[in-house]
Design an enzyme around this catalytic site. Structure first.
Site, PDB file in Angstrom:
ATOM      1  CD  GLU A  90      37.169  -6.651  36.803  1.00  0.00           C
ATOM      2  OE1 GLU A  90      36.632  -7.151  35.782  1.00  0.00           O
ATOM      3  OE2 GLU A  90      37.245  -5.422  37.288  1.00  0.00           O
ATOM      4  CD  GLU A 127      41.031  -3.626  37.813  1.00  0.00           C
ATOM      5  OE1 GLU A 127      40.162  -3.134  36.897  1.00  0.00           O
ATOM      6  OE2 GLU A 127      41.353  -4.766  37.920  1.00  0.00           O
TER       7      GLU A 127
HETATM    8  O1  AHR Z   1      41.555  -1.962  33.823  1.00  0.00           O
HETATM    9  C1  AHR Z   1      40.999  -2.800  32.814  1.00  0.00           C
HETATM   10  C2  AHR Z   1      40.058  -3.974  33.070  1.00  0.00           C
HETATM   11  O2  AHR Z   1      38.969  -3.516  34.033  1.00  0.00           O
HETATM   12  C3  AHR Z   1      40.743  -4.799  34.158  1.00  0.00           C
HETATM   13  O3  AHR Z   1      41.587  -5.846  33.295  1.00  0.00           O
HETATM   14  C4  AHR Z   1      39.671  -5.509  34.604  1.00  0.00           C
HETATM   15  O4  AHR Z   1      39.988  -6.007  36.047  1.00  0.00           O
HETATM   16  C5  AHR Z   1      38.606  -4.688  34.537  1.00  0.00           C
HETATM   17  O5  AHR Z   1      37.352  -4.811  34.199  1.00  0.00           O
END
Ligand code: AHR
Length: 496
Positions: free
Chosen positions: A173, A297
């Site tokens: 990110e 994610e």
């Molecule tokens: O999964 C929680 C958070 O969500 C992670 O650290 C980040 O990569 C995303 O914004």
């Protein structure tokens, strides 16, 4: 009327088992408590890692596990997490609650944990606050077998043989918590950092670049144009929120009505559009689909449970989460030509977890049961399907009532996964299996008496899979009765 044609003689490529990957971050009680309890804990453990969690995860056949973050990755200095425990630095976990991170779970522990649960490691390196040299040395420390300062150090810390490390992420990110970068700047940094992620072992490191936040198609375009020949995978992050906004309340994990149920499932289905559109951008530069889209994610994100640390992202998990998981997996299957890995967030005690723990107790969530039911699709051949679904309508909005997927495994067995998204209506699905004489031989269902049903430490088996038998043969079709808000997997096999 719901109708599913399964063309068993038309195959659509392998459903990569890595679509069943997971993600574990130094966040809240995921690593500490959820996995790591320490050598001296009264909770049964293997070298500090809890035995009950290891056993439950082994049963899921997890192919790949991503670590150490998440946002944490771009604040993590790996050298603080090796060597004697008493000498490991204590740091602030700046992203998640500002708590002290004692670094007791580091590189050696993570890689041992992967061995214990039978998963391949996928490590996310630090671009946001780490140096090129640190990243280069981490890869050398883990994978080099020759003579070098990093190898000597690894050996001195008790690990003679290098580990096998295939998947390496260059940042996380970086458009947000990983440095708030513009895509042009990150693309250059990616080229720079990735140049020093060397192949020391016989296997090439599979490099994954930080990809877009949900619908940021420009990020994908710039990355593919400026650095696309230098990575194997580009990540995509998309979380399902019941509301459409990150501002204010996201809604409760357990207290919701049928409107929130509908919205959550509708927002889950948006994953399909994201994949199609990012794939289209990637195909401008990579029509052969060499570069994979890695959804590293995904999952639900609600308000934290009342009374828990807001920075720990601890949430319950209901029948609604079971549907969210199943729908996402069906979407990933459908796009198996571009999507080669996906990692649900997160493994234990955080967001859409498969396991929750409380002290020495552990429970399996409805999401766990979906991943268990669906694991039959791992590395199976996807079969062509044509679905005609009734509409599921709510307040002038409409989505398909059914989500479905079909595959054939290496033993020739066919598996169908079927979701009825409707909160209240059972429905019949007529299934026309073409190109195969297989019959349904068994079924499993996950359903609940209420939409909000979930497992608790006092009632850990409220939502569990059960045998499913509501199918019959009518002429040349199977008629399957799907209860409201349910997920079913069916096994079909040729007789005799
Ligand atoms: O999964 C929680 C958070 O969500 C992670 O650290 C980040 O990569 C995303 O914004």
């Amino acid at each position: 009327m719901n109708k599913l044609i399964v063309n068993a003689d038309i195959t659509k490529g392998i459903i990569d088992r890595n679509l069943y990957g997971h993600f574990a971050e130094h966040l809240g009680r995921c690593i500490y408590e959820g996995i790591w309890v320490g050598h001296d804990s009264p909770i049964p453990n293997v070298d500090g890692m809890r035995t009950d969690v290891i056993e439950a995860l082994r049963a899921l056949d997890i192919p790949v596990l991503r670590w150490p973050g998440g946002c944490f990755a771009d604040a993590y200095l790996w050298k603080d997490g090796i060597g004697p425990y008493e000498q490991r630095k204590r740091m602030i976990n700046i992203h998640w609650g500002g708590v002290v991170e004692n670094n007791h779970f580091g590189t050696h522990e993570f890689l041992q944990f992967c061995e214990l649960i039978g998963a391949e490691p996928y490590i996310a390196g630090n671009v946001g606050s780490g140096t090129v040299r640190e990243m280069a040395e981490w890869v050398e420390y883990m994978t080099f077998d020759g003579e070098s300062p990093m190898t000597d150090w690894r050996k001195a810390n008790g690990r003679e043989e290098p580990w096998k490390l295939k998947y390496f992420g260059v940042g996380n990110e970086n458009w947000g918590c990983g440095g708030n970068m513009r895509p042009e700047y990150y693309a250059d940094l990616y080229r720079h950092y990735a140049s020093y992620v060397r192949d020391y072992g016989p296997e090439k490191v599979y490099k994954i670049a930080c990809g877009p936040n949900s619908d940021n198609y420009e990020w994908t375009d710039v990355l593919m144009r400026q650095a696309g020949t230098m990575f194997d995978g580009l990540s995509l992050h998309y979380y399902t929120l019941p509301t459409n906004s990150w501002v204010g309340s996201k809604g409760s994990s357990t207290e919701f009505d049928e409107h929130m149920w509908f919205k959550t499932l509708k927002n889950t289905l948006y994953m399909e559009e994201l994949i199609v559109r990012h794939d289209a951008v990637m195909s401008k530069y990579d029509p052969e689909k060499r570069v994979a889209l890695i959804v590293d994610e995904w999952g639900t994100w609600y308000d934290v449970e009342p009374g828990t640390n807001p920075g720990f992202l601890y949430q319950q998990n209901t029948q609604r989460d079971a549907l969210v998981a199943a729908i996402n997996l069906n979407i990933f299957h459908q796009h198996n030509d571009r999507v080669k890995m996906a990692n649900i967030a997160q493994l234990v005690n955080v967001l859409q977890a498969v396991i929750l723990t409380e002290g020495g107790r552990m429970l399996l969530t409805p999401t766990y049961h979906i991943l268990h039911m669906y694991k039959v699709h791992q590395d199976a051949e996807r079969l062509d399907t044509v679905l005609e679904s009734s509409a599921y309508e709510m307040e002038g909005e409409s989505i398909d009532q059914i989500s479905a997927s079909a595959s054939r495994d290496a033993e020739g067995r066919i598996h169908l996964s079927l979701c009825n998204l409707h909160h209240a209506d059972a429905t019949e699905l007529r299934c026309d299996l073409r190109g195969s004489a297989a019959s349904i031989i068994s079924g499993t269902i996950i359903q609940a008496d209420t939409l909000q049903a979930h497992n608790t430490f006092t009632e850990p088996e409220r939502v569990t899979p059960a045998e499913f038998t509501a199918f019959r043969r009518e002429e040349d079709q199977w008629v399957i009765t799907l209860p409201a808000a349910s997920v079913v997997t069916l096994r079909l096999q040729e007789q005799g």
